[in-house]
Design an enzyme around this catalytic site. Structure first.
Site, short mmCIF file in Angstrom:
data_model
loop_
_atom_site.label_atom_id
_atom_site.label_comp_id
_atom_site.label_asym_id
_atom_site.label_seq_id
_atom_site.Cartn_x
_atom_site.Cartn_y
_atom_site.Cartn_z
N GLY A 138 1.08 -1.01 0.05
CA GLY A 138 -0.10 -0.24 -0.16
C GLY A 138 1.11 1.09 0.43
N GLY A 157 -0.19 4.42 -0.77
CA GLY A 157 -1.03 5.55 -0.40
C GLY A 157 -0.07 6.47 0.64
N ASN A 158 -1.31 7.51 1.01
CA ASN A 158 -0.84 8.30 2.85
C ASN A 158 -0.20 7.68 3.74
OD1 ASN A 158 -2.21 10.47 1.44
ND2 ASN A 158 -3.71 9.71 2.47
N ILE A 159 -0.31 6.23 4.00
CA ILE A 159 0.69 6.15 5.44
C ILE A 159 1.42 5.21 4.92
CG2 ILE A 159 0.02 4.14 7.24
CD1 ILE A 159 -2.37 5.00 7.62
N ASP A 208 2.08 -1.38 -4.30
CA ASP A 208 0.59 -0.77 -4.87
C ASP A 208 0.41 -1.20 -6.26
OD1 ASP A 208 -0.94 1.69 -3.03
OD2 ASP A 208 -1.85 1.13 -5.42
N ILE A 260 -1.68 -2.77 9.40
CA ILE A 260 -2.87 -1.32 9.58
C ILE A 260 -4.06 -1.08 9.05
CG2 ILE A 260 -2.36 1.40 9.52
CD1 ILE A 260 0.52 0.78 9.67
N HIS A 271 -9.81 -1.87 17.75
CA HIS A 271 -9.16 -0.45 17.87
C HIS A 271 -10.88 0.16 16.82
CE1 HIS A 271 -7.45 3.23 15.32
NE2 HIS A 271 -7.30 2.73 14.82
#
Ligand code: APR
Length: 320
Positions: free
Chosen positions: A10, A12-14, A34, A119, A176
């Site tokens: 991934g 992306g932003n994280i 990705d 995450i 969470h």
């Protein structure tokens, strides 16, 4: 000794923030994976060009091929979709479960010896599914939530008591989600429990209750402000702290979503508990005594996680 290898599934932003942090801390070489072509390659090139300015030695590459994660020491998974305003983490379940299947198989076939940190939300269900799909040992697959939720709680408490965040230590347990359990009893300022600070008149139960509520909806508060996605700086920082604990055998005691069987009266599910992370992955689950309120809240949170697991099994019968 060869550099360690960190694969980020991934980009992306994280994922991008994780890559930047891993490189600046020189944790090892970084592979960004990705499904979208160009994004991991573009981010890798951009991040590599921070190197000459920041002076880090880390090779950062981008890929759409799982073969490139082979030999990874640590894998951090953020693949999937993030929340938009009005969505709960649980609303992501159907889409992200399919993503976990693809990612789990990619890990199983290419990097089965890695320590895997998940995450992707809804976290407790996704880390469970990722473990099931990857077939890795339970102690090598862990979810990042408690470190972030505790960081949020600590930040709010530092503001309340007007002290340095360095002196605040908190624990958030459970799932969470909105039912997470910020444990006031074990939250301290320089070792002084928060209930004692209330007794000293430095805050009130009402104000601390409001901080607990704000912590529970801490992710949603940021989604509401950003409008286009969810938080990424603090989630990435938290994931990196867990990766460092493993890579450097730090034996850190951190709240993480770990597979709990037996302890806390649980019979085999992922939920946030205090664990010790070192070179052996999740080396220990630490059982702490909880007061009645925290015990009840933990049970509510565990029940919410169990409902998500039932939903996962309904969507993908191979998990049943
Ligand atoms: N395999 C790999 N990557 C994928 C896949 C897949 N099957 N499906 C989606 N992705 C990628 C997307 O292309 C995107 O680049 O995952 C990335 C997700 O990035 P963002 O949308 O920016 O989301 P981010 O903010 O990084 O959050 C990721 O972490 O905190 C959780 O709720 C959050 O589940 C979300 C995840």
């Amino acid at each position: 000794m060869a550099r360690k290898k960190i694969a980020l599934i991934g980009a992306g932003n994280i994922g991008g923030t994780l890559a930047h942090l891993a490189a600046t801390k020189e944790l090892g070489d970084v592979v960004l994976f990705d499904v979208v072509e160009g994004i991991p390659q573009g981010k890798a090139l951009d991040l590599s060009q921070c190197g000459p300015v920041e002076g880090f030695d880390a090779k950062i590459t981008g890929t759409n091929d799982y073969a490139d994660i082979a030999g990874a020491d640590v894998i951090i998974v953020t693949a999937g979709v993030a929340r938009k305003p009005g969505m709960s983490r649980d609303d992501l379940l159907g889409i992200n479960l399919k993503v976990m299947k693809a990612v789990g198989e990619g890990i199983k076939n290419n990097a089965p010896d890695a320590f895997v940190i998940c995450i992707t939300n809804p976290l407790d269900a996704m880390v469970w599914a990722l473990r099931e799909f990857s077939g890795l040992p339970h102690n090598k697959v862990v979810g990042m939530a408690g470190v972030l939720d505790s960081a949020r709680f600590s930040h709010f408490l530092a503001d309340e008591f007007q002290v340095s965040v360095k002196d605040v230590n908190t624990f958030v347990l459970g799932g969470h989600g909105d039912t997470m359990v910020p444990v006031v009893q074990y939250s301290t300022v320089a070792g002084i429990p928060v209930p004692d600070l209330i007794e000293q008149g430095r805050s009130t139960k009402e104000r601390i209750d409001a901080i607990v509520a704000r912590t529970r909806s801490g992710g949603g508060e940021i989604v509401g402000l950003l409008k286009t996605g969810s938080a990424y700086y603090a989630p990435a920082t938290s994931g990196i702290a867990m990766a460092e604990a493993y890579l450097n055998d730090q034996k850190r005691l951190l709240p993480c979503a770990a597979f709990v069987e037996g302890k806390y009266g649980l019979d085999g599910l992922y939920v946030g508990v205090p664990v010790i992370i070192g070179a052996g992955g999740v080396e220990q689950i630490v059982e702490i005594k909880l007061d009645d309120e925290a015990k009840n809240n933990l049970q509510v949170s565990v029940d919410a996680v169990k409902e998500l697991l039932v939903a996962c099994k309904g969507i993908d019968p191979s998990l049943a």
